[in-house]
Scaffold this motif. Structure first.
Motif, PDB file in Angstrom:
ATOM      1  N   ALA A   1      -1.451  -3.993  11.094  1.00  0.00           N
ATOM      2  CA  ALA A   1      -2.338  -5.155  11.202  1.00  0.00           C
ATOM      3  C   ALA A   1      -1.897  -6.272  10.263  1.00  0.00           C
ATOM      4  N   ILE A   2      -1.556  -5.943   9.021  1.00  0.00           N
ATOM      5  CA  ILE A   2      -1.145  -6.991   8.082  1.00  0.00           C
ATOM      6  C   ILE A   2       0.249  -7.509   8.431  1.00  0.00           C
ATOM      7  N   ALA A   3       1.102  -6.633   8.977  1.00  0.00           N
ATOM      8  CA  ALA A   3       2.468  -7.053   9.311  1.00  0.00           C
ATOM      9  C   ALA A   3       2.497  -8.027  10.475  1.00  0.00           C
ATOM     10  N   ARG A   4       1.417  -8.089  11.246  1.00  0.00           N
ATOM     11  CA  ARG A   4       1.366  -9.049  12.358  1.00  0.00           C
ATOM     12  C   ARG A   4       1.225 -10.493  11.863  1.00  0.00           C
ATOM     13  N   HIS A   5       0.999 -10.659  10.570  1.00  0.00           N
ATOM     14  CA  HIS A   5       0.833 -11.996   9.996  1.00  0.00           C
ATOM     15  C   HIS A   5       2.116 -12.401   9.271  1.00  0.00           C
ATOM     16  N   PRO A   6       2.898 -13.302   9.828  1.00  0.00           N
ATOM     17  CA  PRO A   6       4.170 -13.677   9.209  1.00  0.00           C
ATOM     18  C   PRO A   6       4.000 -14.365   7.855  1.00  0.00           C
ATOM     19  N   GLU A   7       2.777 -14.832   7.550  1.00  0.00           N
ATOM     20  CA  GLU A   7       2.551 -15.479   6.251  1.00  0.00           C
ATOM     21  C   GLU A   7       2.668 -14.488   5.103  1.00  0.00           C
ATOM     22  N   VAL A   8       2.480 -13.205   5.405  1.00  0.00           N
ATOM     23  CA  VAL A   8       2.502 -12.168   4.375  1.00  0.00           C
ATOM     24  C   VAL A   8       3.864 -11.474   4.417  1.00  0.00           C
ATOM     25  N   ARG A   9       4.725 -11.856   3.512  1.00  0.00           N
ATOM     26  CA  ARG A   9       6.054 -11.267   3.403  1.00  0.00           C
ATOM     27  C   ARG A   9       6.524 -11.329   1.955  1.00  0.00           C
ATOM     28  N   PRO A  10       7.186 -10.320   1.451  1.00  0.00           N
ATOM     29  CA  PRO A  10       7.478  -9.084   2.165  1.00  0.00           C
ATOM     30  C   PRO A  10       6.279  -8.140   2.222  1.00  0.00           C
ATOM     31  N   VAL A  11       6.326  -7.233   3.197  1.00  0.00           N
ATOM     32  CA  VAL A  11       5.401  -6.105   3.253  1.00  0.00           C
ATOM     33  C   VAL A  11       6.163  -4.900   2.717  1.00  0.00           C
ATOM     34  N   LYS A  12       5.674  -4.347   1.604  1.00  0.00           N
ATOM     35  CA  LYS A  12       6.363  -3.226   0.966  1.00  0.00           C
ATOM     36  C   LYS A  12       5.550  -1.948   1.127  1.00  0.00           C
ATOM     37  N   VAL A  13       6.260  -0.860   1.329  1.00  0.00           N
ATOM     38  CA  VAL A  13       5.641   0.460   1.423  1.00  0.00           C
ATOM     39  C   VAL A  13       6.063   1.251   0.196  1.00  0.00           C
ATOM     40  N   ASN A  14       5.099   1.645  -0.625  1.00  0.00           N
ATOM     41  CA  ASN A  14       5.377   2.364  -1.875  1.00  0.00           C
ATOM     42  C   ASN A  14       5.165   3.858  -1.698  1.00  0.00           C
ATOM     43  N   ALA A  15       6.126   4.642  -2.134  1.00  0.00           N
ATOM     44  CA  ALA A  15       6.002   6.101  -2.116  1.00  0.00           C
ATOM     45  C   ALA A  15       6.333   6.643  -3.504  1.00  0.00           C
ATOM     46  N   VAL A  16       5.437   7.411  -4.089  1.00  0.00           N
ATOM     47  CA  VAL A  16       5.704   8.049  -5.375  1.00  0.00           C
ATOM     48  C   VAL A  16       6.642   9.226  -5.139  1.00  0.00           C
ATOM     49  N   ALA A  17       7.708   9.284  -5.916  1.00  0.00           N
ATOM     50  CA  ALA A  17       8.744  10.307  -5.734  1.00  0.00           C
ATOM     51  C   ALA A  17       8.467  11.499  -6.641  1.00  0.00           C
ATOM     52  N   ILE A  18       8.126  12.637  -6.031  1.00  0.00           N
ATOM     53  CA  ILE A  18       7.780  13.861  -6.755  1.00  0.00           C
ATOM     54  C   ILE A  18       8.719  14.967  -6.316  1.00  0.00           C
TER      55      ILE A  18
END
Length: 333
Positions: A152-169
């Motif tokens: 839903a948020i990625a459909r808005h080009p005004e919001v960039r970059p879209v980052k996905v955070n993953a904690v590395a365990i």
């Protein structure tokens, strides 16, 4: 327009330009690296800074050149009328960059309002792309809803970059590496792996549980060759692109490769404590001065005194390191 104040500088000569503002300690997830399964005692409503108090502090900091603002929690979207606060901050003179860190659970509901209020960058925390493993880490069966929010948020080009955070365990994230690479390569999301830090409420962290950025890059390189991009000053992440140019992937390595030397960040907790390092053992209370009627000039003096004492570095992994009493959810991510 309010005339600018002198830049905010710490005792080691670092120019402070970035503030992370926690708007609530409450969260609708119970991630293992952050909170116990039964949660934590929440702050009373009157203990949490009001929107007006947050905006006043951010405005004062902006006058001192702190123009990069990231809103965090807990989970910021559980704070009632959060888009209103975001809009108040977006309207402040001197704000260069306004970002949000969220678990994404309420993002599908709020995406339109956030963009309309002025959101320009976002980080969404997703530690697994497999539903059962996502549940194992977050203790919530919420992956489909989070992915809908991300879309839903990625459909808005005004919001960039879209980052996905993953904690590395260690013992968990190794199996997530290839799926996350494929996500980065098939979208314009920048996936970032963040080393597991000693900020869990159970104080169960150990150095052995840290899956380092170097190890992750080796795992990824065996499948997809990657090449490093130039690092921006004061950036927390080392960013790489895939050798064929399809997608980017980042690594935030505060344990194995600290980036303290050019740290330009401070943090404000939900109840108005200023923290000059994520791992600070001491805080400066701003709520009491705010509510006792001090002037902006007096408040500026309190801020400058605290920032001048900003730590040279954290000591994670060193002998004698003491984990902060607060967990990540109470500090603000």
């Amino acid at each position: 327009m309010t005339p600018p104040r002198q830049p905010l500088v710490d005792g080691h000569g670092r120019l402070i330009e970035d503030v992370r503002v926690s708007v609530t300690d409450r969260c609708n997830f119970r991630c293992q690296y952050c909170m116990p399964a039964d949660g934590l005692p929440w702050l009373a409503r009157e203990e949490v800074l009001t929107f007006e108090e947050i905006a006043r502090l951010v405005r004062l900091l902006a006058e001192m050149g702190v123009g990069d603002v990231r809103l965090t929690g807990g989970e910021p979207l559980v704070r009632r009328d959060f888009p209103v606060l975001l809009g108040m901050i977006a309207a402040i003179d001197g704000i260069r960059d306004l970002a949000l860190t969220t678990n994404g659970y309420l993002l599908d509901r709020d995406a339109e309002a956030l963009v309309a209020a002025g959101l320009r960058r976002i980080n969404v925390s997703i530690d697994s792309l497999q539903r059962d493993r996502f549940f194992r880490i977050t203790r919530r069966d919420a992956l489909p809803r989070v992915l809908r929010g991300l879309e839903a948020i990625a459909r808005h080009p005004e919001v960039r970059p879209v980052k996905v955070n993953a904690v590395a365990i260690r013992g968990f994230t190794e199996d997530e590496v290839v799926p996350f690479c494929e996500l980065a390569r098939s979208s314009d999301y920048q996936v970032r792996f963040i080393e597991f830090m000693p900020l869990d409420a159970d104080h169960a962290w150990s150095r052995d549980a840290v899956l380092t950025g170097a190890e992750l890059r080796e795992l990824i390189g065996a499948v997809y060759p990657i090449e490093e991009l130039p690092r921006e000053p004061s950036a927390t992440a080392r960013v790489f692109r895939f050798g064929d140019g399809r997608g980017e992937i980042g690594f935030v390595d505060p344990v194995s490769d600290p980036f303290c030397a050019d740290c330009n960040r401070i943090r404000l907790t939900a109840e108005g404590k200023l923290r000059t390092c994520l791992f600070s053992l001491h805080e400066t209370d701003l709520r009491e001065p705010l509510r006792s009627g001090v002037s902006d000039d007096e408040l500026e003096g309190i801020l400058r005194d605290a920032v001048w004492r900003k730590e040279l570095k954290h000591h994670v992994g060193e002998a004698g390191f003491r984990q902060p009493a607060r967990s990540m959810s109470a500090i603000g991510g």
